[in-house]
Design an enzyme around this catalytic site. Structure first.
Site, PDB file in Angstrom:
ATOM      1  N   TYR A  35      64.587 -39.210  -8.769  1.00  0.00           N
ATOM      2  CA  TYR A  35      65.605 -38.605  -9.625  1.00  0.00           C
ATOM      3  C   TYR A  35      66.062 -39.635 -10.658  1.00  0.00           C
ATOM      4  O   TYR A  35      65.874 -40.852 -10.475  1.00  0.00           O
ATOM      5  CB  TYR A  35      66.778 -38.106  -8.777  1.00  0.00           C
ATOM      6  CG  TYR A  35      66.346 -37.016  -7.800  1.00  0.00           C
ATOM      7  CD1 TYR A  35      65.942 -35.770  -8.271  1.00  0.00           C
ATOM      8  CD2 TYR A  35      66.312 -37.247  -6.432  1.00  0.00           C
ATOM      9  CE1 TYR A  35      65.528 -34.769  -7.394  1.00  0.00           C
ATOM     10  CE2 TYR A  35      65.895 -36.256  -5.542  1.00  0.00           C
ATOM     11  CZ  TYR A  35      65.502 -35.023  -6.042  1.00  0.00           C
ATOM     12  OH  TYR A  35      65.072 -34.036  -5.171  1.00  0.00           O
ATOM     13  N   GLU A  77      61.977 -32.657  -1.011  1.00  0.00           N
ATOM     14  CA  GLU A  77      61.426 -32.168   0.260  1.00  0.00           C
ATOM     15  C   GLU A  77      59.893 -32.151   0.269  1.00  0.00           C
ATOM     16  O   GLU A  77      59.253 -32.749   1.122  1.00  0.00           O
ATOM     17  CB  GLU A  77      61.973 -30.762   0.495  1.00  0.00           C
ATOM     18  CG  GLU A  77      61.385 -30.064   1.677  1.00  0.00           C
ATOM     19  CD  GLU A  77      62.210 -28.876   2.153  1.00  0.00           C
ATOM     20  OE1 GLU A  77      63.397 -28.775   1.800  1.00  0.00           O
ATOM     21  OE2 GLU A  77      61.667 -28.054   2.906  1.00  0.00           O
ATOM     22  N   ASP A  78      59.321 -31.436  -0.678  1.00  0.00           N
ATOM     23  CA  ASP A  78      57.882 -31.199  -0.580  1.00  0.00           C
ATOM     24  C   ASP A  78      57.063 -32.467  -0.807  1.00  0.00           C
ATOM     25  O   ASP A  78      56.065 -32.697  -0.121  1.00  0.00           O
ATOM     26  CB  ASP A  78      57.461 -30.104  -1.570  1.00  0.00           C
ATOM     27  CG  ASP A  78      56.071 -29.582  -1.268  1.00  0.00           C
ATOM     28  OD1 ASP A  78      55.821 -29.214  -0.104  1.00  0.00           O
ATOM     29  OD2 ASP A  78      55.215 -29.572  -2.172  1.00  0.00           O
ATOM     30  N   SER A  79      57.481 -33.303  -1.758  1.00  0.00           N
ATOM     31  CA  SER A  79      56.701 -34.529  -1.996  1.00  0.00           C
ATOM     32  C   SER A  79      56.843 -35.501  -0.824  1.00  0.00           C
ATOM     33  O   SER A  79      55.935 -36.296  -0.550  1.00  0.00           O
ATOM     34  CB  SER A  79      57.083 -35.189  -3.331  1.00  0.00           C
ATOM     35  OG  SER A  79      58.455 -35.492  -3.367  1.00  0.00           O
ATOM     36  N   ARG A 119      60.534 -37.809  -3.568  1.00  0.00           N
ATOM     37  CA  ARG A 119      61.924 -37.343  -3.601  1.00  0.00           C
ATOM     38  C   ARG A 119      62.003 -35.921  -3.029  1.00  0.00           C
ATOM     39  O   ARG A 119      60.979 -35.237  -2.899  1.00  0.00           O
ATOM     40  CB  ARG A 119      62.443 -37.370  -5.039  1.00  0.00           C
ATOM     41  CG  ARG A 119      61.873 -36.238  -5.878  1.00  0.00           C
ATOM     42  CD  ARG A 119      62.375 -36.243  -7.313  1.00  0.00           C
ATOM     43  NE  ARG A 119      62.260 -34.910  -7.881  1.00  0.00           N
ATOM     44  CZ  ARG A 119      62.384 -34.634  -9.175  1.00  0.00           C
ATOM     45  NH1 ARG A 119      62.629 -35.613 -10.037  1.00  0.00           N
ATOM     46  NH2 ARG A 119      62.291 -33.384  -9.591  1.00  0.00           N
ATOM     47  N   ASP A 129      61.817 -25.928  -4.695  1.00  0.00           N
ATOM     48  CA  ASP A 129      61.919 -24.551  -4.189  1.00  0.00           C
ATOM     49  C   ASP A 129      60.616 -23.790  -4.476  1.00  0.00           C
ATOM     50  O   ASP A 129      60.021 -23.190  -3.586  1.00  0.00           O
ATOM     51  CB  ASP A 129      63.101 -23.837  -4.850  1.00  0.00           C
ATOM     52  CG  ASP A 129      64.377 -24.652  -4.767  1.00  0.00           C
ATOM     53  OD1 ASP A 129      64.955 -24.699  -3.677  1.00  0.00           O
ATOM     54  OD2 ASP A 129      64.756 -25.266  -5.773  1.00  0.00           O
ATOM     55  N   GLN A 188      49.790 -29.303  -8.414  1.00  0.00           N
ATOM     56  CA  GLN A 188      50.019 -29.720  -7.021  1.00  0.00           C
ATOM     57  C   GLN A 188      48.807 -30.384  -6.389  1.00  0.00           C
ATOM     58  O   GLN A 188      48.931 -31.389  -5.696  1.00  0.00           O
ATOM     59  CB  GLN A 188      50.445 -28.514  -6.185  1.00  0.00           C
ATOM     60  CG  GLN A 188      51.950 -28.423  -6.015  1.00  0.00           C
ATOM     61  CD  GLN A 188      52.369 -27.336  -5.048  1.00  0.00           C
ATOM     62  OE1 GLN A 188      51.579 -26.480  -4.635  1.00  0.00           O
ATOM     63  NE2 GLN A 188      53.629 -27.328  -4.672  1.00  0.00           N
TER      64      GLN A 188
HETATM   65  O1  TRH Z   1      61.481 -31.414  -7.376  1.00  0.00           O
HETATM   66  P1  TRH Z   1      62.244 -31.829  -6.199  1.00  0.00           P
HETATM   67  O2  TRH Z   1      63.310 -32.788  -6.451  1.00  0.00           O
HETATM   68  O3  TRH Z   1      62.830 -30.562  -5.475  1.00  0.00           O
HETATM   69  C1  TRH Z   1      64.124 -30.588  -4.875  1.00  0.00           C
HETATM   70  C2  TRH Z   1      64.011 -30.571  -3.362  1.00  0.00           C
HETATM   71  O4  TRH Z   1      63.113 -29.648  -2.857  1.00  0.00           O
HETATM   72  C3  TRH Z   1      65.348 -30.281  -2.747  1.00  0.00           C
HETATM   73  O5  TRH Z   1      65.201 -30.087  -1.358  1.00  0.00           O
HETATM   74  C4  TRH Z   1      65.937 -29.049  -3.377  1.00  0.00           C
HETATM   75  O6  TRH Z   1      67.161 -28.772  -2.841  1.00  0.00           O
HETATM   76  C5  TRH Z   1      66.080 -29.284  -4.853  1.00  0.00           C
HETATM   77  O7  TRH Z   1      64.813 -29.497  -5.417  1.00  0.00           O
HETATM   78  C6  TRH Z   1      66.737 -28.113  -5.569  1.00  0.00           C
HETATM   79  O8  TRH Z   1      61.264 -32.524  -5.117  1.00  0.00           O
HETATM   80  P2  TRH Z   1      60.115 -31.916  -4.179  1.00  0.00           P
HETATM   81  O9  TRH Z   1      60.702 -31.060  -3.137  1.00  0.00           O
HETATM   82  O10 TRH Z   1      59.330 -33.044  -3.751  1.00  0.00           O
HETATM   83  O11 TRH Z   1      59.250 -31.001  -5.135  1.00  0.00           O
HETATM   84  C7  TRH Z   1      58.395 -31.535  -6.097  1.00  0.00           C
HETATM   85  C8  TRH Z   1      57.162 -30.675  -6.209  1.00  0.00           C
HETATM   86  O12 TRH Z   1      56.445 -31.048  -7.365  1.00  0.00           O
HETATM   87  C9  TRH Z   1      56.205 -30.841  -5.025  1.00  0.00           C
HETATM   88  O13 TRH Z   1      55.614 -29.606  -4.719  1.00  0.00           O
HETATM   89  C10 TRH Z   1      55.153 -31.803  -5.584  1.00  0.00           C
HETATM   90  C11 TRH Z   1      55.096 -31.352  -7.003  1.00  0.00           C
HETATM   91  N1  TRH Z   1      54.574 -32.294  -7.996  1.00  0.00           N
HETATM   92  C12 TRH Z   1      53.415 -31.952  -8.660  1.00  0.00           C
HETATM   93  O14 TRH Z   1      52.792 -30.919  -8.368  1.00  0.00           O
HETATM   94  N2  TRH Z   1      52.940 -32.791  -9.635  1.00  0.00           N
HETATM   95  C13 TRH Z   1      53.571 -33.948  -9.962  1.00  0.00           C
HETATM   96  O15 TRH Z   1      53.099 -34.672 -10.872  1.00  0.00           O
HETATM   97  C14 TRH Z   1      54.759 -34.279  -9.251  1.00  0.00           C
HETATM   98  C15 TRH Z   1      55.467 -35.570  -9.593  1.00  0.00           C
HETATM   99  C16 TRH Z   1      55.244 -33.437  -8.289  1.00  0.00           C
END
Ligand code: TRH
Length: 385
Positions: free
Chosen positions: A199, A278-280, A276, A23, A260
């Protein structure tokens, strides 16, 4: 010559950190693109500053109001009302807006444009729901639903204007520097490099066992997070200080959780990325490398539908023999360890070359489509004219 109506300059983004990083990650990325590339004044109202700090270390989680990279970041708490001079209000992922704020929005002679930014999905219903308006149940306000997505009928995907050029400039030297800066040796060219973000319920032990038994060298880089207990258990070590473990052909590297920008580089530095949420996922698509995705689990099974819809789009044009091995690994990664069999990993690994070509093609096609922040700006422009 077409004269474009100006877009209102002040935008509020409201975001609640449900759990995890997605988010905050999406909202921070959106805020940056809106500010940097569209010259907008963005205020990000966020309840989880510590989460944002992990993604953007310049953000101080102890400071309630701060300016970082030109964006106002404001701690949003239930008891605190928001000031209200924005002309565009983005409610991220249906997080709700403060009641008093909404009442004042309705009382303004010209209420701000209220946009609900939705979660990403490749499902076909998104095409017909993107952009729809829904009247507020009590107040004279409309909310517009804005859906990210993979087709021209949706809001598209977030992509910084210089992202693809930066990825293309990330050459062998940059890749070596990336590993050295993290105090690791530069991987041998023969090793398959893999990033692993998933996860806690992912069948990590089954994957690591398969890679260790494979005989072909592989380096798996795991950013700090919920997978570390399973990784330590696999290597039967409680040593928190260790950063590298080996078994058979497998080397696992414990990485810090990267900012990021650094995470982009990790994806570019690896031959295969497990992602995993959305964003990744979107980042991995832009990285143009083979990927394995674990959608965020939902009780009603929506994650399975999301994955099936994504696979259908992503695999279009992939030779059957390649997509068979690709899909099999994805299904097993999203099931429990009992769904694994020893052939999955070697079969997947055998097609990583083809998957790389496919990933490059998909990234090029997606980059030809309109970008999400740009579409959002046009959406606003079309409604304020
Ligand atoms: O962290 P997430 O599992 O977020 C999730 C999803 O967005 C899902 O849709 C939502 O409903 C839920 O949360 C509540 O996965 P996501 O979306 O990939 O977000 C991870 C963020 O972390 C992304 O911006 C990439 C960033 N990231 C880093 O900046 N550094 C890192 O080392 C890693 C592993 C990730």
């Amino acid at each position: 010559m077409e004269i474009k109506h100006p877009v209102p300059a002040v935008w509020d983004i409201f975001c609640k950190v449900v759990d995890n990083f997605g988010d905050a990650g999406v909202c921070w990325r959106l805020a940056q693109i809106l500010h940097r590339e569209h010259g907008l004044q963005v205020r990000l109202w966020l309840d989880g500053l510590a989460t944002l700090h992990a993604l953007a270390p310049a953000v101080d989680p102890a400071v309630a109001a701060q300016q970082v990279e030109g964006i106002s970041i404001l701690r949003w708490t239930a008891d605190k009302d928001a000031t209200d001079d924005a002309a565009v209000v983005i409610e991220a992922f249906g997080c709700g807006l403060p009641d008093a704020y909404v009442a004042r929005m309705a009382a303004r002679p010209r209420p701000p444009l209220w946009i609900v930014l939705e979660y990403l999905s490749a499902e076909s219903w998104v095409d017909s729901h993107h952009g729809l308006a829904s009247p507020h149940p009590r107040l004279p306000l409309q909310r517009y639903f804005f859906f990210p997505g993979f087709t021209a009928a949706t809001g598209g995907l977030l992509r910084e204007a210089d992202l693809i050029a930066r990825r293309e400039a990330f050459d062998d030297e940059a890749r070596s520097a990336f590993w050295r800066d993290l105090n690791f040796d530069v991987p041998a060219p023969s090793a398959l490099t893999v990033s692993l973000f998933a996860y806690a319920d992912a069948p990590v032990t089954a994957l690591l066992t398969a890679i260790a038994n494979d005989g072909e060298p592989a380096i798996v880089a795991v950013p700090d997070g919920v997978l570390m207990p399973a990784v330590r258990a696999f290597f039967r070590t409680a040593n928190d200080a260790a950063r590298t473990w080996r078994r058979g052909a497998l080397e696992v590297r414990a990485l810090p959780f990267l900012p990021q920008a650094g995470y982009n580089e990790l994806l570019w530095a690896c031959d295969l990325n497990f992602v995993r949420g959305e964003d990744s996922l979107v980042r991995a698509l832009w990285a143009a490398r083979p990927l394995v995705w674990q959608p965020y689990r939902q009780d009603d099974g929506a994650h399975q539908r999301k994955m099936d819809a994504f696979l259908q789009r992503y695999c279009a044009g992939m030779p059957a023999v390649v997509s068979g091995s690709f899909r099999a690994l994805w299904q097993a990664w999203n099931s429990d360890a009992a769904a694994w069999n020893p052939d999955l990993w070697p079969a997947f690994r055998a097609v990583t070359g083809d998957l790389g070509i496919h990933a490059g093609r998909r990234a090029r096609e997606l980059a030809d489509s309109a970008e999400l922040a740009a579409q959002l700006v046009e959406f606003v422009r079309s409604r304020v004219e």
